[in-house]
Design a protein around this motif. Sequence first.
Motif, short mmCIF file in Angstrom:
data_model
loop_
_atom_site.label_atom_id
_atom_site.label_comp_id
_atom_site.label_asym_id
_atom_site.label_seq_id
_atom_site.Cartn_x
_atom_site.Cartn_y
_atom_site.Cartn_z
N ILE A 156 23.99 -58.70 -57.30
CA ILE A 156 23.50 -57.40 -57.76
C ILE A 156 23.43 -56.46 -56.57
CG2 ILE A 156 21.03 -58.00 -57.55
CD1 ILE A 156 20.76 -56.26 -60.23
N LYS A 157 23.96 -55.28 -56.77
CA LYS A 157 24.05 -54.30 -55.69
C LYS A 157 23.18 -53.10 -56.05
CE LYS A 157 27.60 -52.31 -52.66
NZ LYS A 157 29.05 -52.16 -52.46
N ILE A 158 22.21 -52.82 -55.19
CA ILE A 158 21.21 -51.77 -55.44
C ILE A 158 21.43 -50.63 -54.46
CG2 ILE A 158 18.73 -51.25 -55.45
CD1 ILE A 158 18.33 -54.34 -55.81
N ILE A 159 21.26 -49.40 -54.95
CA ILE A 159 21.32 -48.23 -54.08
C ILE A 159 20.07 -47.39 -54.28
CG2 ILE A 159 22.67 -46.89 -55.77
CD1 ILE A 159 23.99 -45.47 -53.32
N SER A 160 19.59 -46.80 -53.20
CA SER A 160 18.51 -45.81 -53.26
C SER A 160 18.86 -44.71 -52.27
CB SER A 160 17.16 -46.45 -52.92
OG SER A 160 17.21 -47.12 -51.68
N CYS A 161 18.34 -43.54 -52.53
CA CYS A 161 18.70 -42.38 -51.69
C CYS A 161 17.52 -41.41 -51.66
CB CYS A 161 19.95 -41.71 -52.26
SG CYS A 161 20.55 -40.33 -51.27
N SER A 162 16.90 -41.30 -50.49
CA SER A 162 15.77 -40.37 -50.33
C SER A 162 15.40 -40.32 -48.86
CB SER A 162 14.56 -40.84 -51.14
OG SER A 162 13.98 -42.00 -50.53
N ASN A 163 14.57 -39.34 -48.51
CA ASN A 163 13.96 -39.36 -47.19
C ASN A 163 13.05 -40.57 -47.10
OD1 ASN A 163 15.15 -36.92 -46.37
ND2 ASN A 163 13.51 -35.73 -47.32
N ILE A 164 12.83 -41.04 -45.88
CA ILE A 164 11.91 -42.17 -45.67
C ILE A 164 10.58 -41.58 -45.23
CG2 ILE A 164 11.53 -44.33 -44.43
CD1 ILE A 164 14.58 -44.52 -44.08
N THR A 165 9.71 -41.35 -46.20
CA THR A 165 8.42 -40.70 -45.98
C THR A 165 7.36 -41.42 -46.80
OG1 THR A 165 8.72 -39.15 -47.81
CG2 THR A 165 9.56 -38.45 -45.65
N PRO A 166 6.09 -41.17 -46.53
CA PRO A 166 5.03 -41.80 -47.34
C PRO A 166 5.16 -41.51 -48.83
CG PRO A 166 4.08 -40.91 -45.33
CD PRO A 166 5.52 -40.44 -45.36
N ILE A 167 5.58 -40.31 -49.19
CA ILE A 167 5.72 -39.96 -50.61
C ILE A 167 6.81 -40.79 -51.29
CG2 ILE A 167 6.53 -38.12 -52.18
CD1 ILE A 167 4.95 -36.14 -50.49
N LYS A 168 7.88 -41.09 -50.56
CA LYS A 168 9.02 -41.81 -51.16
C LYS A 168 8.80 -43.32 -51.22
CE LYS A 168 11.30 -38.04 -51.84
NZ LYS A 168 11.46 -37.52 -53.23
N ARG A 169 7.93 -43.87 -50.36
CA ARG A 169 7.51 -45.28 -50.42
C ARG A 169 8.68 -46.27 -50.47
NH1 ARG A 169 3.16 -45.47 -55.28
NH2 ARG A 169 5.06 -45.04 -56.44
N VAL A 170 9.70 -46.03 -49.70
CA VAL A 170 10.90 -46.88 -49.75
C VAL A 170 10.58 -48.33 -49.41
CG1 VAL A 170 13.25 -47.17 -48.86
CG2 VAL A 170 12.32 -44.87 -49.17
N GLU A 171 9.54 -48.54 -48.61
CA GLU A 171 9.17 -49.92 -48.23
C GLU A 171 8.78 -50.77 -49.43
OE1 GLU A 171 5.35 -47.60 -48.28
OE2 GLU A 171 7.39 -47.24 -47.49
N LEU A 172 8.36 -50.12 -50.54
CA LEU A 172 8.00 -50.88 -51.74
C LEU A 172 9.22 -51.56 -52.36
CD1 LEU A 172 5.37 -48.62 -53.55
CD2 LEU A 172 5.01 -50.48 -51.93
N ILE A 173 10.40 -51.01 -52.16
CA ILE A 173 11.62 -51.66 -52.65
C ILE A 173 11.81 -52.97 -51.89
CG2 ILE A 173 14.11 -51.46 -53.00
CD1 ILE A 173 13.76 -48.41 -53.10
N ALA A 174 11.63 -52.92 -50.57
CA ALA A 174 11.76 -54.13 -49.75
C ALA A 174 10.72 -55.17 -50.17
CB ALA A 174 11.61 -53.79 -48.28
N GLN A 175 9.49 -54.73 -50.42
CA GLN A 175 8.43 -55.66 -50.84
C GLN A 175 8.78 -56.30 -52.19
OE1 GLN A 175 4.63 -53.66 -50.78
NE2 GLN A 175 4.89 -52.96 -48.66
N SER A 176 9.37 -55.52 -53.07
CA SER A 176 9.76 -56.04 -54.38
C SER A 176 10.88 -57.07 -54.25
CB SER A 176 10.20 -54.89 -55.29
OG SER A 176 9.16 -53.95 -55.46
N LEU A 177 11.83 -56.81 -53.38
CA LEU A 177 12.92 -57.76 -53.17
C LEU A 177 12.38 -59.08 -52.58
CD1 LEU A 177 15.69 -55.41 -51.69
CD2 LEU A 177 15.55 -56.33 -54.01
N TYR A 178 11.38 -58.98 -51.74
CA TYR A 178 10.77 -60.17 -51.13
C TYR A 178 10.17 -61.08 -52.20
CZ TYR A 178 7.73 -63.01 -48.17
OH TYR A 178 7.10 -64.08 -47.55
#
Length: 417
Positions: free
Chosen positions: A235-257
């Motif tokens: 499965i190949k996932i893409i996301s696209c946004s600034n890396i800021t507190p509002i965007k919370r991109v780290e939650l994607i990594a936590q979900s993958l974990y």
Amino acid sequence: MKHSIFILASIFPYGKSEPYLEEELNYISRIKNSRIVLFSLSPRKGDVKKKMPSNVEINPIFFKGYFFYFLHSLTLLFDTKFYKEFFKLLKSKKLTFRKFIKLTTYLSRANYEYKRIKKLLKKKYHLPKESTVVFYSYRLEYQAYILYSLRSDYPNCKFIARAHRYDLYEEFSKAHYLPFQEDIITSLDDVITISKDGFKYLKDKYPFADNISLRYLGTKDYLLNKDWKKNPKKIKIISCSNITPIKRVELIAQSLYKISENIEIEWVHYGDGENNSKVKLETEIENLPSNIKVYLPGYIDSSALMEIYKNQDFDIFVNVSTSEGIPVSIMEATSFGIPIIATDVGGTSEIVKDGYNGFLLESDFSTGKLSELIIMFYKMNECEYLQFRNNSREIWEEFFSAEKNYLDFCIYLQNLI
């Protein structure tokens, strides 16, 4: 005789600001017998300028430095609007130090740029007081305040502004404060929201306002074909946004974990951002097992991203922001028929229909829930998955096509001229 449209935009076409105005401007520039004048507000002198249509005239009003604006704020001592807003905050018991600083910097910058624009209108464009041109602010923040100021100079002109996110929702703006919002809205001929959620927000906040409308943004169609397939092994996932507190991109990594199954996962995130948020994200990525590959290419412009979409297959697009207008990044993904997992914030539910072309998460979702949805897409049979893809493309074609939305917007502008 040429009709004039004067556009105010922050920094654009310099640097990385307002990337989605570029496509809209390509359509506006095609309006027959029109003269398009763009005032670029506060670009830095080292910023690279994007190539613009030949009939778009650019007038940069370069950023002068914070010390300059601090000194210029002394002129507010003689500004009645400043005192009116200051005492309004005081009376409502909403005055804080942060709001006071925002008010002074906002007005200092707006007043300076207003004077520069007024001078250009008189000396360069010889615009008489009785003119009937259109003034268009791409944001409902201090740029629209400049229109509010120009209204008394050009009472017969039309003044319009778009409202997106941080310039619309006070609770998501800096200092949770948008100076003069009611005065600005009252002064404009049309306030154009980009989502139903934004439209409802303003109508609820200012029920007396009858000049609030809705017009979606849109993205260009780059899809080559609908020859979609599902990879049963990855499965190949893409996301696209600034890396800021509002965007919370780290939650994607936590979900993958939290995905315990040993399945091959590839996640690509496009976007750059704040150092603290990037460090937090990179720390989460370091904890991921070897079956999960992560790539962080950094900032990418829209045209380069479209080439990647054309040449690579992605199974799902993920957005976990705490606040949105309607994400143009999701529009781009749906134009390629990519199913979406996104937080149900702002106008996101207008482009992501839960269970139809993707799934909506609560704003305070658990990372385990996102993990479950990723696994669900991985295990989904091909027929069901392809239906999600077709549905994504269908929503884009109906509501978020640049060709459809911006041609309609151009007709609207022509009727104003």
